[in-house]
Design a protein around this motif. Structure first.
Motif, PDB file in Angstrom:
ATOM      1  N   MET A  19      19.472  -1.990 -10.409  1.00 34.81           N
ATOM      2  CA  MET A  19      18.093  -2.002 -10.201  1.00 34.81           C
ATOM      3  C   MET A  19      17.751  -0.365  -9.538  1.00 34.81           C
ATOM      4  N   PHE A  20      16.783   0.095  -9.673  1.00 37.66           N
ATOM      5  CA  PHE A  20      16.233   1.506  -9.210  1.00 37.66           C
ATOM      6  C   PHE A  20      14.824   1.390  -8.675  1.00 37.66           C
ATOM      7  N   LYS A  21      14.607   2.315  -7.936  1.00 36.56           N
ATOM      8  CA  LYS A  21      13.163   2.283  -7.115  1.00 36.56           C
ATOM      9  C   LYS A  21      12.662   3.638  -7.796  1.00 36.56           C
ATOM     10  N   ILE A  22      11.158   3.826  -7.656  1.00 34.48           N
ATOM     11  CA  ILE A  22      10.397   4.758  -8.015  1.00 34.48           C
ATOM     12  C   ILE A  22       9.581   5.142  -6.895  1.00 34.48           C
ATOM     13  N   ILE A  23       9.620   6.520  -6.474  1.00 32.64           N
ATOM     14  CA  ILE A  23       8.807   6.979  -5.527  1.00 32.64           C
ATOM     15  C   ILE A  23       7.667   7.900  -6.295  1.00 32.64           C
ATOM     16  N   PRO A  24       6.392   7.541  -6.095  1.00 30.49           N
ATOM     17  CA  PRO A  24       5.466   8.236  -6.629  1.00 30.49           C
ATOM     18  C   PRO A  24       5.440   9.681  -6.215  1.00 30.49           C
ATOM     19  N   GLU A  25       4.963  10.855  -6.787  1.00 33.72           N
ATOM     20  CA  GLU A  25       4.642  12.067  -6.618  1.00 33.72           C
ATOM     21  C   GLU A  25       3.893  12.388  -5.252  1.00 33.72           C
ATOM     22  N   LYS A  26       2.750  11.844  -5.576  1.00 32.19           N
ATOM     23  CA  LYS A  26       1.781  11.877  -4.283  1.00 32.19           C
ATOM     24  C   LYS A  26       2.622  11.641  -3.052  1.00 32.19           C
ATOM     25  N   VAL A  27       3.495  10.613  -2.951  1.00 28.25           N
ATOM     26  CA  VAL A  27       4.273  10.136  -1.567  1.00 28.25           C
ATOM     27  C   VAL A  27       5.468  11.295  -1.507  1.00 28.25           C
ATOM     28  N   LEU A  28       6.165  11.263  -2.616  1.00 27.20           N
ATOM     29  CA  LEU A  28       7.377  12.087  -2.441  1.00 27.20           C
ATOM     30  C   LEU A  28       7.261  13.394  -1.880  1.00 27.20           C
ATOM     31  N   TYR A  29       6.114  14.038  -2.294  1.00 24.60           N
ATOM     32  CA  TYR A  29       5.934  15.586  -1.959  1.00 24.60           C
ATOM     33  C   TYR A  29       4.831  15.726  -0.724  1.00 24.60           C
ATOM     34  N   ASP A  30       4.593  14.493   0.092  1.00 29.64           N
ATOM     35  CA  ASP A  30       3.858  14.592   1.197  1.00 29.64           C
ATOM     36  C   ASP A  30       4.828  15.012   2.570  1.00 29.64           C
ATOM     37  N   PRO A  31       4.658  16.402   2.881  1.00 32.91           N
ATOM     38  CA  PRO A  31       5.246  16.750   3.882  1.00 32.91           C
ATOM     39  C   PRO A  31       5.343  16.260   5.088  1.00 32.91           C
ATOM     40  N   GLU A  32       4.083  15.487   5.546  1.00 32.92           N
ATOM     41  CA  GLU A  32       3.962  14.711   6.492  1.00 32.92           C
ATOM     42  C   GLU A  32       4.908  13.388   6.721  1.00 32.92           C
ATOM     43  N   LEU A  33       5.231  12.915   5.493  1.00 30.83           N
ATOM     44  CA  LEU A  33       6.144  11.704   5.523  1.00 30.83           C
ATOM     45  C   LEU A  33       7.736  11.708   5.961  1.00 30.83           C
ATOM     46  N   SER A  34       8.076  11.041   6.732  1.00 26.67           N
ATOM     47  CA  SER A  34       9.316  11.142   6.775  1.00 26.67           C
ATOM     48  C   SER A  34      10.426  10.516   5.777  1.00 26.67           C
ATOM     49  N   PRO A  35      11.461  10.897   5.415  1.00 23.49           N
ATOM     50  CA  PRO A  35      12.165  10.397   4.193  1.00 23.49           C
ATOM     51  C   PRO A  35      12.429   8.757   4.233  1.00 23.49           C
ATOM     52  N   LEU A  36      12.417   8.297   5.402  1.00 22.35           N
ATOM     53  CA  LEU A  36      12.587   6.671   5.483  1.00 22.35           C
ATOM     54  C   LEU A  36      11.151   6.226   5.259  1.00 22.35           C
ATOM     55  N   SER A  37       9.949   6.811   5.303  1.00 25.51           N
ATOM     56  CA  SER A  37       8.699   6.382   4.888  1.00 25.51           C
ATOM     57  C   SER A  37       8.671   6.399   3.353  1.00 25.51           C
ATOM     58  N   LYS A  38       9.343   7.216   2.876  1.00 22.22           N
ATOM     59  CA  LYS A  38       9.197   7.411   1.347  1.00 22.22           C
ATOM     60  C   LYS A  38      10.025   6.402   0.451  1.00 22.22           C
ATOM     61  N   LEU A  39      11.026   6.033   1.077  1.00 22.43           N
ATOM     62  CA  LEU A  39      11.843   5.106   0.611  1.00 22.43           C
ATOM     63  C   LEU A  39      11.288   3.582   0.997  1.00 22.43           C
ATOM     64  N   ILE A  40      10.650   3.559   1.998  1.00 24.14           N
ATOM     65  CA  ILE A  40       9.895   2.250   2.134  1.00 24.14           C
ATOM     66  C   ILE A  40       8.717   2.095   1.160  1.00 24.14           C
ATOM     67  N   VAL A  41       8.206   3.213   0.750  1.00 24.22           N
ATOM     68  CA  VAL A  41       7.102   2.967  -0.376  1.00 24.22           C
ATOM     69  C   VAL A  41       7.630   2.499  -1.666  1.00 24.22           C
ATOM     70  N   ALA A  42       8.850   3.350  -2.040  1.00 28.72           N
ATOM     71  CA  ALA A  42       9.625   2.720  -3.123  1.00 28.72           C
ATOM     72  C   ALA A  42       9.940   1.381  -3.200  1.00 28.72           C
ATOM     73  N   GLU A  43      10.449   0.704  -2.111  1.00 26.72           N
ATOM     74  CA  GLU A  43      10.651  -0.661  -1.765  1.00 26.72           C
ATOM     75  C   GLU A  43       9.452  -1.403  -2.282  1.00 26.72           C
ATOM     76  N   ILE A  44       8.177  -1.047  -1.464  1.00 28.47           N
ATOM     77  CA  ILE A  44       7.080  -1.796  -1.749  1.00 28.47           C
ATOM     78  C   ILE A  44       6.485  -1.700  -3.242  1.00 28.47           C
ATOM     79  N   ALA A  45       6.727  -0.405  -3.632  1.00 28.00           N
ATOM     80  CA  ALA A  45       6.275  -0.252  -5.246  1.00 28.00           C
ATOM     81  C   ALA A  45       7.019  -1.116  -6.038  1.00 28.00           C
ATOM     82  N   SER A  46       8.290  -1.285  -5.893  1.00 24.71           N
ATOM     83  CA  SER A  46       8.981  -1.955  -6.778  1.00 24.71           C
ATOM     84  C   SER A  46       8.540  -3.417  -7.039  1.00 24.71           C
TER      85      SER A  46
END
Length: 133
Positions: free
Chosen positions: A1-28
């Motif tokens: 299985m793989f996860k997708i991180i939306p660009e809007k989230v991926l390139y948000d400089p204010e978000l931590s890398p962990l927050s971006k991974l959590i979005v990918a988890e929720i998005a799945s």
């Protein structure tokens, strides 16, 4: 299985890398029309961080509008039964096209694999065909 991180989230400089991974988890879950009931403890174990760190990330995602948090209570009580997390409508719309493309690609690859002419080296060529106009 793989996860997708939306660009809007991926390139948000204010978000931590962990927050971006959590979005990918929720998005799945959201891509598959399911709600996410994953507990902070579970993510803390998976990512090797503290429960508090995960909690801060989830709160950050809610504050920025990337994630919607719903609290479900037990009947006739103020006791929390479950927390539900879903990605926001904006994030889902940005995922929609990608999710449909990935699903079509998987179905195409499965059909091709059943034919005798299929060669695994055609994987990217076939994937790119899905997005040609």
């Amino acid at each position: 299985m793989f996860k997708i991180i939306p660009e809007k989230v991926l390139y948000d400089p204010e978000l931590s890398p962990l927050s971006k991974l959590i979005v990918a988890e929720i998005a799945s879950f959201s891509i598959n029309s399911m709600d996410c009931f994953t507990r902070n403890e579970t993510w803390a174990e998976r990512f090797g961080v503290s429960k508090r760190t995960v909690s801060r990330c989830v709160s950050e995602l809610v504050e920025k509008g990337y994630v919607i948090r719903k609290i479900l209570y037990r009947d006739d009580s103020k006791e929390i039964w479950k927390r539900v997390l879903v990605v926001s409508r904006d994030v889902i719309y940005s995922l929609g096209e990608v999710a449909v493309g990935v699903k079509k690609h998987i179905e195409f690859e499965q059909a091709e694999a059943e034919s005798q002419e299929y060669r695994p080296t055609d994987f990217m060529k076939n994937f790119n065909k899905l997005f040609e106009k």
